[in-house]
Structures are given as structure tokens and as C-alpha cells.
Scaffold this active site. Structure first.
Site, short mmCIF file in Angstrom:
data_model
loop_
_atom_site.label_atom_id
_atom_site.label_comp_id
_atom_site.label_asym_id
_atom_site.label_seq_id
_atom_site.Cartn_x
_atom_site.Cartn_y
_atom_site.Cartn_z
CG ASP A 96 5.90 11.32 10.46
OD1 ASP A 96 4.81 11.18 9.87
OD2 ASP A 96 6.70 12.24 10.18
CB CYS A 99 8.27 9.87 7.97
SG CYS A 99 9.40 11.26 7.90
N GLY A 375 20.13 14.83 4.28
CA GLY A 375 21.12 15.35 5.22
C GLY A 375 20.49 16.32 6.20
CB SER A 376 21.66 18.09 9.06
OG SER A 376 23.01 18.30 8.73
CG MET A 377 18.77 22.74 8.68
SD MET A 377 18.51 24.02 9.91
CE MET A 377 19.74 23.65 11.12
CG HIS A 400 16.08 7.27 7.30
ND1 HIS A 400 17.03 6.95 8.23
CD2 HIS A 400 15.16 8.04 7.94
CE1 HIS A 400 16.71 7.48 9.39
NE2 HIS A 400 15.58 8.15 9.25
N GLY A 401 18.97 8.68 6.26
CA GLY A 401 19.37 10.04 6.62
C GLY A 401 20.76 10.03 7.22
#
Lengths: 477, 152
Positions: A96, A99, A375-377, A400-401
Site C-alpha cells: 500500500d 499509506c 490507534g485502533s478503534m 506509525h501506529g
């Protein structure tokens, strides 16, 4: 990962004791012991493979959020000197291509969106094409796609999808120079015609977030941030276009290798010399994909602004910054006292130029480049700023995350999508997705602790935390 | 001489062929097996598209065709899955049935499916097959086994 195989340099820096014949460059792994211990052993295997590539200018590094990827680990950074036989690897960029994350700031506070949060989430869900089988609202012709490949977000702004100020708050000012559309296959172009302005699937999202607290008030003010402020964050990339380029060139790199007597430790790490015709072709195609990703996030920015306009009238919704975390870029770095022109692969890692870097414009020239750790949801995200010391540590790169701690396969055994949506709703977070399978795979519990990744990133000196954001609405693919 | 495509979609569920998934940190691993090499490749394709939707709901209304020349079996699997994904993405379709014929290094296959409908169950988008952990081998029991990781 077996931390016993590593040698500790300090609390957030580790290396691997190796004989000189085993590698071309040292390996540095950033992260706390607890973060490293949750990583798969494949992370170490992949960064060691990376450190053996020709023309590498050390060290090969992994970020605190690293996890098992393709060829390179996700969260892997490595720099190469073209004059010393340096190479470019499709696996080092990622499928990707480009991204990244764009963050937008609104003048609203959480109290202003709370009364309409249900309607707002519904409107965003309808306006933002997300998930498998959802085409974009803005199909483009092949001629337009050629212009997008050269113009990036600049093309989108010139065609009514944003403002000039969006461009000045974006890496490369929204347009990556040196794109070569003729190096892109017809299949890649066909694949993208109906995918402009789409979010995609997997870990991509559009989130409405609120600034929960500031870590650095002065820098936050310079970024235009204040407590309880509503932000919009868009995480996506070059969609099928970038993937097709990665797929096409990976095969070509593998096929051409025997002609040059090249053997790969892992086919996914296939590469071509930067100075070769094939290497140059890939670079031209990759830059085309960077522009497609920049244009894609610009169109999504426009769609989000239109929704907010319907609810709140004419608001000033400005870009905080737009960054990519799957790229290879030619940059000048001071390495061992000398200025070197290097090709820096960042696969799941954010460019994090520090204050004073000539590529930055005000106010970032003073603060350092904004860095986003998405982050996550159900968990928060960080906005950080690049530091002066990150150049020597990681070729100016940061996390990055949150980074996955559990595979999608395992996540499906632990969580049910519908239950998760209900649980998060009870916590004040609205999830909108057509795929309950996708929601379950992206369960917050399947990710590392974002707080620990943010803290480790700062402790290691890679970037400095500025603000912590919490999600209110998450549109998922 | 190139192989000849079957005119109609084959029925699914040949006994002795199947697939399962294995873990990868960020994405999804597929292992598939079949009595023949082609059947193992077909099972890999079915496993790939099953991640995107419930294939029992999908009707074989349209056909897409792929053909390629490849002597390396692992690269043939990589090309087979990626070509199917590419054609399905371009046609905005989900595929549910597959056929594949190999003659020497020539491969010719088809996928049947339909355009995405509002009432189809949505899984996650598979963007492509990777070369990580890619393998094609004949097991001691005489069956063909494949492994690959798809990027989602």
C-alpha cells in the site's frame, strides 16, 4: 521475540551481537522490553535480512510498533546509497504505497458534536466509500489518472477538492516530483479508475477524534490544537493502484535477479539496484502511487468537509498535516559527520524531520514535523513532533501506529463484530462498518498499547508527544 | 498448444480438497490442498475470495479469464491469485467458482461471480497475494499443498 538474543543499549534501544561477516550494517530495535517481548521472532529475522542488502548505510532499525511484515518488518527503516550499489526494494516500501494519515482540525469541541453524533456518523458513513466492493463517488478517466499520477493532492485541489493551505501542510507539498506514469501498468490504472476517494478496508479508517489532553501545550498551539477540540483523521493509501505496482514489480525484481547473479534471503525482499533501469522504473511508478495516495486523502478530506458543512455550516477545517508511512524517499542525512544523499525506506514508519529541517515550512520549521501514531478503534492516537536527535538515531523516522499484537485469525476467535460495536458504543465510540468480520479483526485488544508505543517513541528520542486523542466516531472499511 | 477452458463454472466442493487459514501478524495466511496441483490452486483462490464475502451467496453470473506462462510453481500461484484479484477489482466483482488448466508452462483459468450487490455479506478486501511464506509442494501422501499470505 526472544529478548535474550538481544543486547540492551538503554531502556529503549537494543541491538543484535553479530560477527561482521553476518551483516552489512548494525541492527537497532527501538522499544521497551515489554513491547519487544510481544513481537514475533520474524521481526528480528526480517530486519537482519534487511541489514544484509547491498549498499545499506547502517543501521537497519525497527520502530517500537514493529511487527511481522513482507520482506522488511512493518516498522522497519533502512537507508541506501545509490553510489555504493544501494538498492530499492518493493518489500521495503510496502504494497500500500504511501499509506498514511491526514489529520484535520476543526474549531468544534466535543460538546458541539455530542447532540448529533448518531446523525453525523450516519452521514459520514454514507459519504465516505469504505470497505470491499464500494467504488468511489468520483470515477476518473485514464487521462485524469495520468494527471493525478503527476499532480497528487495538487491535482485534487486544482479540481475543487481542497485549498492551497492543504498542500503546504503536507509532505512534498502534496505533489511528489519525479513520477513516471509510463512505468505503471495498464492494469494498475484500470484498477484505480473507480477507487479515487475511497478509504479501503483492513486497518484503514476515518475517525472523528477529540483532544483528550495535551503533552506539550506550546507545540500543540503551534499545530493549532487545543483541549477538547474535534479532529478528523483519515488513514488510507494508494488503494489497488499501489498494490498492483507492488505486485507487478516484485515479480519483475524476482525474474531479473538471476541475470544479475542476485539471490534473495526472502523473495519478498526482492530488489533492484537504484541505478539500474528497473530500479529507476520502479521509483517512477512508486512516485506515481505516492501522488495517487496524496490525491486520495485530499478527496476524502473534501468529502468529510462537505459532511461537516451540512451539520455546522461554514467552518474552518484545516489540515494539521498529511504524512505517508510506506515510502522510499531520497533525502540528505548527516551520517557519521558527512552529508549523504540516501534512499530511505520507511515501511510502516513515519518520516519525522526535526526542527530546522529545510524540507519543512513554518510553523513546522520551528516545532519539527507533525508525526501521527494512529490507534485502533477503541483506543487513542498520538500527535507528536519530530526531534533533532532522530536523524542520528533512525534517519528521522518514528512509529506509525499501535502495531498488531495478535493476528487477524486469532482476533476472530476472541471477538464478535456486533458485540464489539455494542461494547464500544457503551464507551461513547460509534463504529460504522459494512463488515462485522472487519470490525472483529480490528478489535482494540488485537493491538499493542498505544500509550506504551507513544511513551517508548518519546523515550527513544524518535519524536516528542504533543497531544493525545480519543475516538468518537470510526468509519471502517 | 494452449489449454482449453471449461464452458461452465465447475461445481464446488470436490472431496479431498480444502483450505484453512494460518496466522500472520498483520494479514492472513492461507494453506490449501488438492488431489491435483490445479485443484490446490483453485482451493487457494476460493480461500482468498471467501475472506471478502460469503461465497454461498454469490451467483456465478459473469466470467473473467486469466492466462499466463510460468515455469516456477510458486510464482505461478502468486500470478494466479493476483490476476484473479486484479480482474475482479477492475470488474468490481466477487468471484465464487474457479477453473484452471495447466499444460506445461501455460496456465489458463477462469473465475465466475457477480458484481457486488448491496445484500452480499462483506468481509475484508484482499488487495493481493504476497511472496512471504509462499510454497507449493507435493506431500508424502501424494496431495498438492499450497501456502501463501494475502495482504488485506
Amino acid at each position: 521475540m526472544d529478548v535474550g538474543r538481544l543486547r540492551k543499549i538503554d531502556d529503549t534501544r537494543w541491538t543484535v551481537p553479530l560477527a561482521s561477516h553476518e551483516t552489512r550494517a548494525p541492527v537497532i530495535l527501538f522499544g521497551t522490553e515489554s513491547l519487544l517481548s510481544t513481537m514475533d521472532d520474524k521481526v528480528l529475522e526480517q530486519i537482519l535480512n534487511t541489514s544484509r542488502l547491498p549498499g545499506i548505510v547502517g543501521p537497519a532499525v525497527t520502530m517500537p510498533d514493529a511487527h511481522w511484515g513482507y520482506g522488511f518488518p512493518i516498522g522497519g527503516v533502512a537507508a541506501f546509497d545509490a553510489d555504493e550499489g544501494g538498492v530499492i526494494s518493493a518489500g521495503g516500501v510496502g504494497f500500500d504505497i504511501s499509506c498514511g494519515i491526514r489529520s484535520l482540525r476543526t474549531p468544534l469541541t466535543s460538546k458541539q458534536i455530542e447532540p448529533v453524533i448518531g446523525e453525523l456518523s450516519e452521514a459520514l458513513f454514507r459519504a465516505i466509500p469504505a470497505g470491499v466492493g464500494e467504488p468511489g463517488h468520483h470515477p476518473v478517466t485514464l487521462k485524469e489518472l495520468d494527471q493525478i499520477m503527476k499532480g497528487g493532492a495538487g491535482w485534487a485541489v486544482r479540481n475543487g477538492f481542497g485549498t492551497e493551505s492543504d498542500l503546504s501542510r503536507s509532505e512534498e507539498n502534496g505533489t511528489m516530483e519525479g513520477a513516471n506514469p509510463s512505468a505503471v501498468s495498464d492494469k494498475a490504472k484500470e484498477r484505480q479508475r473507480n477507487e479515487m476517494g475511497t478509504l479501503g478496508s483492513g486497518n484503514h479508517y476515518l475517525e472523528i477524534q477529540v483532544v483528550e489532553h495535551l503533552e506539550d501545550s506550546r507545540t500543540a498551539a503551534m499545530f493549532g490544537l487545543f483541549p477538547d477540540q474535534v479532529l478528523i483523521s483519515i488513514h488510507c493509501g494508494s488503494r489497488g493502484f499501489g498494490h498492483q505496482i507492488g505486485t507487478d514489480y516484485l515479480l519483475r525484481f524476482v525474474k531479473e535477479a538471476p541475470k544479475h547473479n542476485i539471490q534473495f534471503p526472502d523473495r519478498e525482499l526482492a530488489y533492484a539496484p537504484i541505478r539500474s533501469a528497473l530500479g529507476q522504473e520502479y521509483i517512477g511508478a512508486m512516485k506515481s502511487a505516492i501522488n495517487v495516495a496524496l490525491a486520495n486523502r485530499q478527496i476524502l478530506t473534501h468529502l468529510a468537509r462537505e459532511v461537516f458543512k451540512r451539520f455546522f455550516g461554514d467552518l474552518s477545517i484545516e489540515t494539521v498535516y498529511d504524512l505517508s508511512h510506506n515510502t522510499c524517499k531520497e533525502e540528505v542525512h548527516l551520517y557519521e559527520g558527512k552529508k549523504r544523499r540516501l534512499w530511505v525506506h520507511r515501511k510502516g514508519a513515519t518520516r519525522a524531520f526535526g526542527p530546522g529541517h529545510p524540507a519543512l515550512s513554518p510553523p513546522f520549521l520551528e516545532t519539527g514535523q507533525p508525526v501521527f501514531i494512529g490507534g485502533s478503534m477503541g483506543t487513542g492516537s498520538y500527535i507528536l513532533a519530530g526531534t533533532p536527535e532522530s536523524e542520528a538515531l533512525s534517519f528521522s523516522s518514528a512509529s506509525h501506529g499501535a502495531g498488531r499484537a495478535m493476528s487477524r485469525h486469532e482476533a476472530l476467535k476472541h471477538w464478535n463484530g456486533r458485540s464489539l460495536v455494542q461494547d464500544l458504543k457503551a464507551k461513547g465510540i460509534v463504529i460504522r462498518s459494512r463488515s462485522m468480520r472487519g470490525v472483529a479483526e480490528e478489535a482494540p485488544g488485537a493491538y499493542k498499547s498505544i500509550e506504551e508505543v507513544g511513551r517508548a517513541t518519546e523515550l527513544a528520542g524518535l519524536a516528542k508527544r504533543v497531544a493525545y486523542l480519543v475516538p468518537k466516531i470510526c468509519v471502517k472499511g | 498448444m494452449p489449454p482449453t477452458r471449461p464452458p461452465d463454472p465447475p461445481e464446488p466442493g470436490d472431496s479431498g480438497s480444502s483450505y484453512s487459514y494460518f496466522k500472520h501478524d498483520a494479514d492472513i495466511g492461507i494453506s490449501a490442498w488438492g488431489k491435483t496441483l490445479e485443484e490446490a490452486f483453485i482451493q487457494t483462490a476460493e480461500a482468498t475470495f471467501f475472506l471478502m464475502g460469503d461465497l454461498a451467496e454469490v451467483l456465478p453470473r459473469r466470467r473473467i479469464d486469466v492466462r499466463f506462462k510460468e515455469e516456477d510453481l510458486e510464482l505461478a500461484l502468486y500470478q494466479w491469485i493476483n490476476l484473479l484479484l486484479t480482474e475482479a477489482m477492475i470488474g468490481e466483482m466477487i468471484l465464487c467458482r474457479f477453473s484452471l488448466i495447466r499444460r506445461n508452462d501455460f496456465w489458463e483459468g477462469s473465475g465466475w461471480g457477480e458484481a457486488w450487490r448491496e445484500d452480499l455479506t462483506r468481509g475484508i478486501e484482499v488487495k493481493g497475494a504476497t511472496m512471504t511464506d509462499l510454497s507449493v509442494r507435493k506431500s508424502g501422501r501424494g496431495r498438492w499443498e499450497t501456502r501463501l499470505i494475502v495482504d488485506v
